[in-house]
Design a protein around this motif. Structure first.
Motif, PDB file in Angstrom:
ATOM      1  N   GLY A   1      -5.190 -11.164   2.800  1.00  0.00           N
ATOM      2  CA  GLY A   1      -3.788 -11.316   2.465  1.00  0.00           C
ATOM      3  C   GLY A   1      -2.896 -11.087   3.666  1.00  0.00           C
ATOM      4  O   GLY A   1      -3.364 -10.868   4.789  1.00  0.00           O
ATOM      5  N   PRO A   2      -1.579 -11.108   3.460  1.00  0.00           N
ATOM      6  CA  PRO A   2      -0.650 -10.974   4.576  1.00  0.00           C
ATOM      7  C   PRO A   2      -0.695  -9.573   5.187  1.00  0.00           C
ATOM      8  O   PRO A   2      -1.071  -8.602   4.529  1.00  0.00           O
ATOM      9  CB  PRO A   2       0.711 -11.248   3.923  1.00  0.00           C
ATOM     10  N   ALA A   3      -0.294  -9.481   6.447  1.00  0.00           N
ATOM     11  CA  ALA A   3      -0.215  -8.182   7.112  1.00  0.00           C
ATOM     12  C   ALA A   3       0.932  -7.380   6.508  1.00  0.00           C
ATOM     13  O   ALA A   3       2.037  -7.897   6.297  1.00  0.00           O
ATOM     14  CB  ALA A   3       0.003  -8.382   8.606  1.00  0.00           C
ATOM     15  N   LEU A   4       0.666  -6.123   6.229  1.00  0.00           N
ATOM     16  CA  LEU A   4       1.673  -5.263   5.618  1.00  0.00           C
ATOM     17  C   LEU A   4       2.391  -4.461   6.696  1.00  0.00           C
ATOM     18  O   LEU A   4       1.770  -3.953   7.626  1.00  0.00           O
ATOM     19  CB  LEU A   4       1.019  -4.313   4.614  1.00  0.00           C
ATOM     20  N   GLU A   5       3.705  -4.317   6.536  1.00  0.00           N
ATOM     21  CA  GLU A   5       4.523  -3.593   7.501  1.00  0.00           C
ATOM     22  C   GLU A   5       5.250  -2.449   6.805  1.00  0.00           C
ATOM     23  O   GLU A   5       5.605  -2.559   5.622  1.00  0.00           O
ATOM     24  CB  GLU A   5       5.562  -4.530   8.136  1.00  0.00           C
TER      25      GLU A   5
ATOM     26  N   GLU B   1       0.860  -1.177   0.000  1.00  0.00           N
ATOM     27  CA  GLU B   1       0.000   0.000   0.000  1.00  0.00           C
ATOM     28  C   GLU B   1       0.894   1.224   0.000  1.00  0.00           C
ATOM     29  O   GLU B   1       1.951   1.236   0.651  1.00  0.00           O
ATOM     30  CB  GLU B   1      -0.919   0.009   1.223  1.00  0.00           C
ATOM     31  N   ALA B   2       0.478   2.254  -0.737  1.00  0.00           N
ATOM     32  CA  ALA B   2       1.262   3.484  -0.844  1.00  0.00           C
ATOM     33  C   ALA B   2       0.399   4.665  -0.440  1.00  0.00           C
ATOM     34  O   ALA B   2      -0.793   4.724  -0.763  1.00  0.00           O
ATOM     35  CB  ALA B   2       1.764   3.668  -2.281  1.00  0.00           C
ATOM     36  N   GLY B   3       1.003   5.612   0.275  1.00  0.00           N
ATOM     37  CA  GLY B   3       0.255   6.783   0.704  1.00  0.00           C
ATOM     38  C   GLY B   3       1.184   7.850   1.229  1.00  0.00           C
ATOM     39  O   GLY B   3       2.414   7.753   1.126  1.00  0.00           O
ATOM     40  N   ALA B   4       0.603   8.882   1.810  1.00  0.00           N
ATOM     41  CA  ALA B   4       1.376  10.017   2.300  1.00  0.00           C
ATOM     42  C   ALA B   4       2.350   9.622   3.402  1.00  0.00           C
ATOM     43  O   ALA B   4       3.359  10.305   3.621  1.00  0.00           O
ATOM     44  CB  ALA B   4       0.430  11.107   2.800  1.00  0.00           C
ATOM     45  N   GLU B   5       2.072   8.516   4.105  1.00  0.00           N
ATOM     46  CA  GLU B   5       2.966   8.051   5.164  1.00  0.00           C
ATOM     47  C   GLU B   5       4.078   7.157   4.624  1.00  0.00           C
ATOM     48  O   GLU B   5       4.962   6.752   5.381  1.00  0.00           O
ATOM     49  CB  GLU B   5       2.170   7.299   6.233  1.00  0.00           C
ATOM     50  N   GLY B   6       4.025   6.831   3.353  1.00  0.00           N
ATOM     51  CA  GLY B   6       5.035   5.968   2.759  1.00  0.00           C
ATOM     52  C   GLY B   6       4.444   4.666   2.262  1.00  0.00           C
ATOM     53  O   GLY B   6       3.290   4.613   1.831  1.00  0.00           O
ATOM     54  N   ILE B   7       5.218   3.593   2.349  1.00  0.00           N
ATOM     55  CA  ILE B   7       4.830   2.300   1.784  1.00  0.00           C
ATOM     56  C   ILE B   7       4.843   1.242   2.877  1.00  0.00           C
ATOM     57  O   ILE B   7       5.775   1.167   3.679  1.00  0.00           O
ATOM     58  CB  ILE B   7       5.801   1.881   0.660  1.00  0.00           C
ATOM     59  N   CYS B   8       3.808   0.431   2.906  1.00  0.00           N
ATOM     60  CA  CYS B   8       3.769  -0.788   3.716  1.00  0.00           C
ATOM     61  C   CYS B   8       3.725  -1.969   2.754  1.00  0.00           C
ATOM     62  O   CYS B   8       3.059  -1.901   1.712  1.00  0.00           O
ATOM     63  CB  CYS B   8       2.550  -0.802   4.635  1.00  0.00           C
ATOM     64  N   ALA B   9       4.403  -3.058   3.095  1.00  0.00           N
ATOM     65  CA  ALA B   9       4.482  -4.169   2.150  1.00  0.00           C
ATOM     66  C   ALA B   9       4.709  -5.487   2.866  1.00  0.00           C
ATOM     67  O   ALA B   9       5.096  -5.530   4.035  1.00  0.00           O
ATOM     68  CB  ALA B   9       5.608  -3.930   1.149  1.00  0.00           C
ATOM     69  N   ALA B  10       4.451  -6.567   2.128  1.00  0.00           N
ATOM     70  CA  ALA B  10       4.748  -7.919   2.595  1.00  0.00           C
ATOM     71  C   ALA B  10       5.135  -8.760   1.384  1.00  0.00           C
ATOM     72  O   ALA B  10       4.466  -8.711   0.345  1.00  0.00           O
ATOM     73  CB  ALA B  10       3.549  -8.534   3.309  1.00  0.00           C
ATOM     74  N   GLU B  11       6.207  -9.525   1.521  1.00  0.00           N
ATOM     75  CA  GLU B  11       6.658 -10.382   0.432  1.00  0.00           C
ATOM     76  C   GLU B  11       5.891 -11.702   0.464  1.00  0.00           C
ATOM     77  O   GLU B  11       5.489 -12.182   1.521  1.00  0.00           O
ATOM     78  CB  GLU B  11       8.155 -10.663   0.547  1.00  0.00           C
ATOM     79  N   GLY B  12       5.676 -12.277  -0.717  1.00  0.00           N
ATOM     80  CA  GLY B  12       5.027 -13.572  -0.791  1.00  0.00           C
ATOM     81  C   GLY B  12       5.114 -14.140  -2.191  1.00  0.00           C
ATOM     82  O   GLY B  12       5.697 -13.532  -3.102  1.00  0.00           O
ATOM     83  N   VAL B  13       4.550 -15.303  -2.367  1.00  0.00           N
ATOM     84  CA  VAL B  13       4.436 -15.945  -3.679  1.00  0.00           C
ATOM     85  C   VAL B  13       2.966 -15.907  -4.062  1.00  0.00           C
ATOM     86  O   VAL B  13       2.108 -16.429  -3.339  1.00  0.00           O
ATOM     87  CB  VAL B  13       4.961 -17.392  -3.647  1.00  0.00           C
ATOM     88  N   PHE B  14       2.678 -15.255  -5.189  1.00  0.00           N
ATOM     89  CA  PHE B  14       1.310 -15.027  -5.627  1.00  0.00           C
ATOM     90  C   PHE B  14       1.182 -15.538  -7.068  1.00  0.00           C
ATOM     91  O   PHE B  14       1.501 -14.826  -8.020  1.00  0.00           O
ATOM     92  CB  PHE B  14       0.967 -13.532  -5.567  1.00  0.00           C
ATOM     93  N   PRO B  15       0.742 -16.785  -7.256  1.00  0.00           N
ATOM     94  CA  PRO B  15       0.721 -17.371  -8.599  1.00  0.00           C
ATOM     95  C   PRO B  15      -0.276 -16.688  -9.532  1.00  0.00           C
ATOM     96  O   PRO B  15      -1.400 -16.370  -9.138  1.00  0.00           O
ATOM     97  CB  PRO B  15       0.312 -18.825  -8.346  1.00  0.00           C
TER      98      PRO B  15
END
Length: 267
Positions: free
Chosen positions: A235-239, A164-178
């Protein structure tokens, strides 16, 4: 081998959306809503375009399909954002059946229809790694025996980030998504009219051989207020990105977190 990408930018297709509307006028009103368009442009500018601008293999075409009714201000902004990208071709189309118009556009973009080509889809809110075109071309080169026996073969670089992207920056989580849209490519044999838009991306393995590559993160798939795909829920929790991961996002995807903050924090 020619490499062709297709990006739909708020094109008011008949069909092709999971969010349904009773009339094409309602769909156009939804797509061109000022709040929605501002978010799409911010994602396009900070996520979807930088990675293509910095591809290690610059020999590709990206067709951006939008509606002929796109308001003049939005049309000018789209042209301005892509003016420095010679690979980009903007096509403005009236509302038509979704898959038919996209297949037609892809086939018309083939410079040599009797020769094979590689195709990929690129959503306006996602990123691929800066070596995606290079690696897609190399993967096809590694699989010549398989390609020679099939009309089409898909290549799924399935490791990446949900973000997710926004004014506070980016939160993300790595994974395998076929078999998601970003970093999924397809080889089409010469003389074959099939395109990557003939198939729902998550079902493409039902119709052709697929080659899966999982060695490195190859895409960023964003979750935002106007996602059309229902599978974006949960989906996974974003950090929040660590400094190390922020550096990796810039190196692999040309996504600069400071730029994301600036663009999403303005206005």
């Amino acid at each position: 081998m020619q490499v062709i990408g297709l990006c739909r930018f708020s094109y008011p297709a008949i069909g092709g959306f999971q969010v349904e509307h009773e009339t094409i006028e309602q769909r156009i009103a939804y797509l061109y809503d000022a709040e929605r368009m501002e978010e799409r442009f911010r994602l396009l500018e900070t996520i979807a375009l930088p990675c293509l601008r910095e591809q290690t293999d610059q020999d590709f075409t990206l067709i951006v399909v939008t509606g002929g009714s796109l308001p003049r201000g939005h049309r000018d902004r789209l042209h301005d954002l892509t003016a420095d990208m010679p690979q980009v071709q903007i096509r403005a189309e009236p509302p038509r059946r979704h898959r038919e118009v996209m297949k037609e556009i892809l086939n018309s973009a083939r410079r040599y229809p009797d020769q094979p080509c590689l195709q990929f889809r690129h959503d306006d809110d996602d990123a691929v790694s800066v070596d995606f075109v290079e690696r897609l071309r190399a993967a096809a080169g590694d699989c010549q025996g398989l390609l020679s026996k099939n009309r089409s073969v898909a290549f799924d670089f399935n490791r990446g980030y949900l973000a997710e992207a926004g004014a506070e920056g980016i939160c993300a989580a790595e994974g395998v998504f076929p078999y998601v849209v970003p970093a999924l490519g397809m080889h089409v044999r010469g003389g074959c009219p099939l395109t990557i838009m003939n198939f729902a991306h998550h079902k493409i393995n039902r119709f052709m051989p697929t080659v899966t590559v999982t060695d490195a993160p190859m895409f960023v798939r964003t979750r935002n207020r106007f996602n059309d795909s229902r599978d974006m829920a949960g989906g996974p929790a974003l950090e929040p990105l660590t400094p190390e991961l922020a550096g990796a996002f810039e190196a692999r995807f040309a996504i600069r977190e400071d730029r994301v903050k600036d663009v999403f924090g303005s206005g």
